[in-house]
Design an enzyme around this catalytic site. Structure first.
Site, PDB file in Angstrom:
ATOM      1  N   ASP A 158      34.460  83.384  34.358  1.00 19.32           N
ATOM      2  CA  ASP A 158      35.515  82.804  35.200  1.00 19.32           C
ATOM      3  C   ASP A 158      36.521  81.953  34.443  1.00 19.32           C
ATOM      4  OD1 ASP A 158      34.370  83.925  37.498  1.00 19.32           O
ATOM      5  OD2 ASP A 158      33.035  82.210  37.738  1.00 19.32           O
ATOM      6  N   HIS A 203      45.056  88.926  25.261  1.00 21.85           N
ATOM      7  CA  HIS A 203      44.983  90.218  25.952  1.00 21.85           C
ATOM      8  C   HIS A 203      45.986  91.229  25.399  1.00 21.85           C
ATOM      9  CE1 HIS A 203      48.366  88.765  28.611  1.00 21.85           C
ATOM     10  NE2 HIS A 203      48.662  90.052  28.581  1.00 21.85           N
ATOM     11  N   SER A 230      54.345  88.689  28.244  1.00 21.74           N
ATOM     12  CA  SER A 230      53.047  88.088  27.939  1.00 21.74           C
ATOM     13  C   SER A 230      52.957  87.750  26.449  1.00 21.74           C
ATOM     14  CB  SER A 230      51.921  89.059  28.293  1.00 21.74           C
ATOM     15  OG  SER A 230      51.849  89.268  29.682  1.00 21.74           O
TER      16      SER A 230
END
Length: 380
Positions: free
Chosen positions: A237, A168, A313
């Site tokens: 998911d 991400h 992150s």
């Protein structure tokens, strides 16, 4: 916790060894054969738009109990998830399909099936992060392996030319982040900075004015590789399970890197303790170290309450175990810090900080991205 004295940090990082001395045989890296993740077909794609906005990762993901009730993914599903995209520095892009050899779905998911336990939730309280203030210490191993990614994340050196980070940090699931087109990685180096006034009648500056401080040395990224399991529409998911990426640098680095490893169950880790360092947004330009015990685990994720802020992150999560047949302890990266997630636990949304586990399949893929051959990726 602010700044941490050098002697105290040395004591803290040695805790894993101290707690493991009572269980030498149990707390050991156990090498095992790794399946092969082989390239099947590569096709050229159109260039990405690079329009996504960089923002902290925050999803609602299938929880621990939810994941335990899901059927095991088929080999075809996993081959789809581990197929990957490569983006090069000139903006071109390719897509590569993969297939497996020497792979068994049951074995891949056997680590956690018989060791699932729930720990009492740890309450957020006093900030337990440590700023690495010592100028020499921050540029020495293992802290020197942490690097800053120009999109606002952290990464970790896994070879002289490769950085492991979170997917991400470069891709939002639909498109690449704006800054990926000119992606850079910053590595802390000790640099001399002269200051002060010149002595009268002298062209030289006072030697005492010579200041040595860490600063970032930036290098461009040659290419990025992201598994398709991270892309929206490819998996449902479970996208966070594939929140990892490899960045290849244009120039090799001289400092020591950290090896990747296959994570055992946290039951086999001293104190179930993990460690990672990152460049948290609330402490600009400073490296922040933390450790904590894992609260729970699934086949692909570690759930914990290590204090962290955006910017951390992509940090490499590592543990210390003994090398087989030796008294020496060795650190290896066994996960990638993804960030804060809302997790569905028995129909109730519960918040965790989540890290992606490096499973045998992910190890095989990341290792091939780094080494470019399978011969160096058979044992993990």
């Amino acid at each position: 916790m602010g700044f941490i004295p050098l002697f105290l940090l040395l004591s803290l990082t040695a805790l894993g060894a101290a707690s493991g001395e009572e269980a030498e045989d149990e707390y050991t890296w156990h090498l095992r054969k790794v399946p092969l993740v082989l390239n099947k077909r590569t096709v050229i794609l159109s260039s990405p738009e690079f329009k996504a906005e960089a923002k902290p990762q925050l999803n609602v993901t299938c929880g621990i109990e939810c994941q335990s009730q899901l059927p095991l993914p088929s080999v075809s599903d996993l081959e789809n998830f581990l197929s990957y995209e490569t983006v090069y520095e000139n903006g071109t892009r390719t897509s590569t399909e993969v297939y497996f050899r020497d792979f068994d779905v049951q074995t891949e998911h056997a680590v956690i099936m018989d060791s699932h336990t729930r720990r009492k939730r740890e309450v957020y309280g006093t900030d337990s992060r440590f700023t690495i203030a010592d100028k020499q210490f921050v540029t020495n191993y293992p802290f020197s392996t942490s690097v800053k990614v120009s999109t606002g994340c952290t990464g970790i050196l896994v070879s002289p030319k490769h950085v492991l980070t979170a997917a991400h940090c470069i891709h939002d699931g639909k498109d690449y982040i704006k800054g990926v087109k000119k992606l850079r990685v910053g590595i802390l180096k000790l640099r001399s900075k002269r200051g002060g006034k010149k002595r009268k009648g002298s062209k030289k500056r006072n030697r005492r004015s010579l200041e040595i401080k860490p600063s970032f040395q930036w290098t461009r990224v040659k290419r990025t590789q992201v598994p398709k399991g991270w892309f929206k529409g490819v998996s449902e998911d479970v996208a966070v399970d594939y929140d990892y990426a490899i960045l290849e640098l244009k120039r090799p680095q001289k400092q020591k890197f950290m090896e990747i490893g296959i994570i055992p169950s946290v039951k086999k880790v001293p104190g179930s303790r993990i460690h990672f360092s990152g460049f948290d947004d609330d402490r600009p330009g400073q490296l922040v170290y933390r450790f904590c015990s894992v609260s729970d685990e699934s086949n692909d994720l570690l759930y914990q309450y290590c204090d962290a802020q955006p910017g951390s992150s992509g940090s490499g999560v590592y543990i210390r175990l003994k090398e087989p047949g030796k008294k020496k302890w060795k650190r290896k990266i066994i996960g990638v810090f993804s960030g804060h997630q809302w997790v569905d636990v028995n129909g109730v949304q519960q918040d965790y900080n989540v890290a992606v586990r490096i499973t045998p399949l992910k190890y095989a893929q990341i290792c091939f991205w780094v080494h470019g051959n399978y011969a160096d990726c058979r044992d993990g």
